[in-house]
Design an enzyme around this catalytic site. Structure first.
Site, PDB file in Angstrom:
ATOM      1  N   SER A 133     -49.421  16.465  20.194  1.00 34.80           N
ATOM      2  CA  SER A 133     -48.663  15.543  21.034  1.00 34.80           C
ATOM      3  C   SER A 133     -49.481  15.157  22.274  1.00 34.80           C
ATOM      4  CB  SER A 133     -47.317  16.171  21.407  1.00 34.80           C
ATOM      5  OG  SER A 133     -46.425  15.206  21.905  1.00 34.80           O
ATOM      6  N   LYS A 185     -24.348   4.858  33.456  1.00 35.45           N
ATOM      7  CA  LYS A 185     -24.892   5.882  34.346  1.00 35.45           C
ATOM      8  C   LYS A 185     -24.690   7.284  33.766  1.00 35.45           C
ATOM      9  CE  LYS A 185     -27.032   6.990  38.080  1.00 35.45           C
ATOM     10  NZ  LYS A 185     -28.426   6.597  38.264  1.00 35.45           N
TER      11      LYS A 185
END
Length: 303
Positions: A133, A185
């Site tokens: 990664s 949110k």
């Protein structure tokens, strides 16, 4: 000889002895002074003349802003190594499962910029246990990538995960109360059901970051890559298989690379600076990790 004469003679002898001791001390200090002066001259000459070296920059552990392997630290060490006129090559000693895509990308770009500035300076990445990664993201910024035959290499993908715990709260008789301003949110809050619109949005973010990772790998590896459909799927391989796929150039350790490419040059390690507490924590963590592995016997080995 009477007592008065003896006393006078003893006084003269004491004065003579004092004078001898004083001169001996003077000669001793002169010797120390000249020895130190010569020593400083020799050290200064060595410093000016220097010796060619291979700079080794360690990138170990998780990659993140608050981790030891962070972009600022790595880039700072890259600069110190490349600014040293005695540095004839840089080796990135990588042992990392990955981490922040932001930190990894910043190091990748710094490596590319350094190559434009110092095209004469070879930069190699050497993967030890793991270069996956974000660890591999950094590696592709180097001229060549080496790995051990048993290294874990690849995992070219992006991941994000959390827990859904709404049912558990309900069973416990608890109710999640979150107050927000802004429709999303409370994005993917684990206490509420998945919102398909939010899932789609998150997937687009991951796809975007994944594409940036893929472009970096293609830029760094170019035509060396083999057209395998799983290459950018997030899978990972041994160093041997990674070489077949074009993810690495050859199989070697840091020591073997230095022996092959720079046989007569010493290695100079540019390690991350640690405070006393950080070092103590690192040693403690390593001890716990080794103890846990020994107890659980879960680490692959050749026994």
């Amino acid at each position: 000889m009477n007592e008065q004469e003896k006393t006078a003679l003893n006084g003269v002898l004491e004065l003579v002895q004092k004078e001898i001791r004083s001169r001996q001390r003077g000669r001793l200090w002169k010797r120390i002074f000249w020895t130190l002066l010569i020593l400083f001259f020799i050290l200064g000459s060595l410093g000016r003349g220097g010796r060619e070296q291979v700079a080794v920059i360690e990138i170990h552990g998780l990659i993140g802003l608050q981790e030891e392997a962070n972009a600022d630290s790595i880039i700072s060490r890259l600069k110190k190594a490349s600014d040293n006129r005695h540095t004839k090559a840089i080796i990135l000693d990588i042992n990392s499962p990955g981490g922040s895509p932001v930190q990894s990308a910043q190091v990748f770009r710094a490596l590319r910029a350094l190559k434009q500035k110092r095209d004469d300076l070879p930069i190699y990445a050497v993967i030890s246990d793991v270069g996956a990664s974000g660890g591999y993201y950094m590696a592709v910024g180097a001229d060549k990538i080496y790995a051990d035959p048993s290294s874990i290499v690849g995992s070219i993908g992006v991941i994000s995960s959390n827990f859904g715990y709404g049912d558990l709260l309900e069973k416990l008789g608890l109710e999640a109360r979150t107050f927000t301003a802004g429709k999303h949110k409370n994005f993917l809050n684990g206490a509420k059901e998945l919102d398909p619109e939010e899932v789609k949005f998150l997937q687009s973010l991951l796809d975007d970051m994944h594409q940036q990772f893929i472009e970096a790998v293609k830029t760094g590896r170019g035509k060396k890559l083999v057209g395998d459909p799983d290459l950018f799927s997030g899978l990972f391989w041994t160093g041997t298989k990674a070489k077949e796929l074009g993810l690495v150039d050859d199989l070697a350790s840091v020591g073997e690379v230095v022996e092959r490419e720079f046989k007569d040059l010493p290695r100079h390690y540019y390690r991350a600076e640690r405070s006393f507490m950080q070092e103590l924590q690192r040693v403690h963590s390593n001890g716990l990790s080794q103890g846990l592995r020994a107890a659980l016997q879960t680490t692959p080995d050749l026994r």
